[in-house]
Design a protein around this motif. Structure first.
Motif, PDB file in Angstrom:
ATOM      1  N   LYS A 105       0.839  -1.212   0.000  1.00 20.46           N
ATOM      2  CA  LYS A 105       0.000   0.000   0.000  1.00 20.46           C
ATOM      3  C   LYS A 105       0.869   1.255   0.000  1.00 20.46           C
ATOM      4  O   LYS A 105       0.631   2.195  -0.760  1.00 20.46           O
ATOM      5  N   ALA A 109       1.539   3.920  -3.208  1.00 17.58           N
ATOM      6  CA  ALA A 109       1.352   5.372  -3.082  1.00 17.58           C
ATOM      7  C   ALA A 109       2.623   6.115  -3.485  1.00 17.58           C
ATOM      8  O   ALA A 109       2.560   7.159  -4.146  1.00 17.58           O
ATOM      9  N   ASP A 149      -4.836   7.023   4.777  1.00 18.71           N
ATOM     10  CA  ASP A 149      -4.577   7.030   3.344  1.00 18.71           C
ATOM     11  C   ASP A 149      -3.151   7.466   3.057  1.00 18.71           C
ATOM     12  O   ASP A 149      -2.829   8.645   3.161  1.00 18.71           O
ATOM     13  N   ALA A 151      -1.766   7.987   0.392  1.00 22.22           N
ATOM     14  CA  ALA A 151      -1.708   8.930  -0.727  1.00 22.22           C
ATOM     15  C   ALA A 151      -1.572  10.368  -0.231  1.00 22.22           C
ATOM     16  O   ALA A 151      -1.072  11.227  -0.959  1.00 22.22           O
TER      17      ALA A 151
END
Length: 178
Positions: A105, A109, A149, A151
């Motif tokens: 993950k 990103a 998140d 990101a």
């Protein structure tokens, strides 16, 4: 970054050769990941000249070798000596896979950020940029570990979190080979 169970043994010469091939491929993959992370870290540390294309290539290399690809590199029968992967991986398979998935993950990103990397390192790529802070340490404020998140995190911080996960996995699932 990891290990599997000793419940399956390699008994035939073909199985041993196959296991040796998997271990060699896994070791090559780990070296490629380390090289990619070192390149990115060097750029952020100023030890290497920043190069957006190299950043992109290194981030893609990390992303390609995490998650399912990383998990697949640790099949049963290839753990324990002579490999550096501890056999305990198999008993802690959910934890191992969770670490591999979390790194995936984060690396995903980072690869997205690298895809749009500017010609030079900008402030919003740096640790602490646009990141919620909590607590403190001897080194100063820390980014919130529960950031949902990745990101939203700066590229430099994503790299540090990836390295932290790698270190956690190695400390639990990797043995030193003499």
């Amino acid at each position: 970054m990891l290990a599997l169970a000793g419940s399956l043994t390699l008994s035939s010469p073909q199985a041993v050769a196959s296991g040796d091939g998997i271990v060699a491929a896994r070791q090559a993959s780990m070296k490629a990941m380390a090289s990619a992370a070192k390149a990115i870290a060097g750029m952020f540390d100023g030890k290497l000249a920043y190069d957006a294309a190299r950043f992109k290539t290194a981030a893609k290399a990390l992303s390609a070798r995490t998650g399912p690809a990383l998990i697949a590199e640790f099949p049963a029968g290839t753990l324990g000596p002579p490999s550096g992967a501890k056999a305990e991986i198999e008993q802690a398979r959910p934890e191992f896979e969770a670490l591999a998935s979390h790194i995936d993950k984060l690396a995903g990103a980072l690869a997205v950020k690298a895809e749009a990397a500017p010609a030079q390192i900008t402030g919003d790529m740096r640790m602490g940029a646009k990141a919620p802070m909590d607590g403190g340490s001897l080194l100063g404020k820390r980014l919130r570990a529960t950031q949902a998140d990745p990101a939203g995190l700066p590229a430099e911080h994503l790299l540090h979190l990836i390295l932290q996960d790698c270190s956690s996995c190695h400390s639990k699932f990797r043995q030193q080979i003499k």
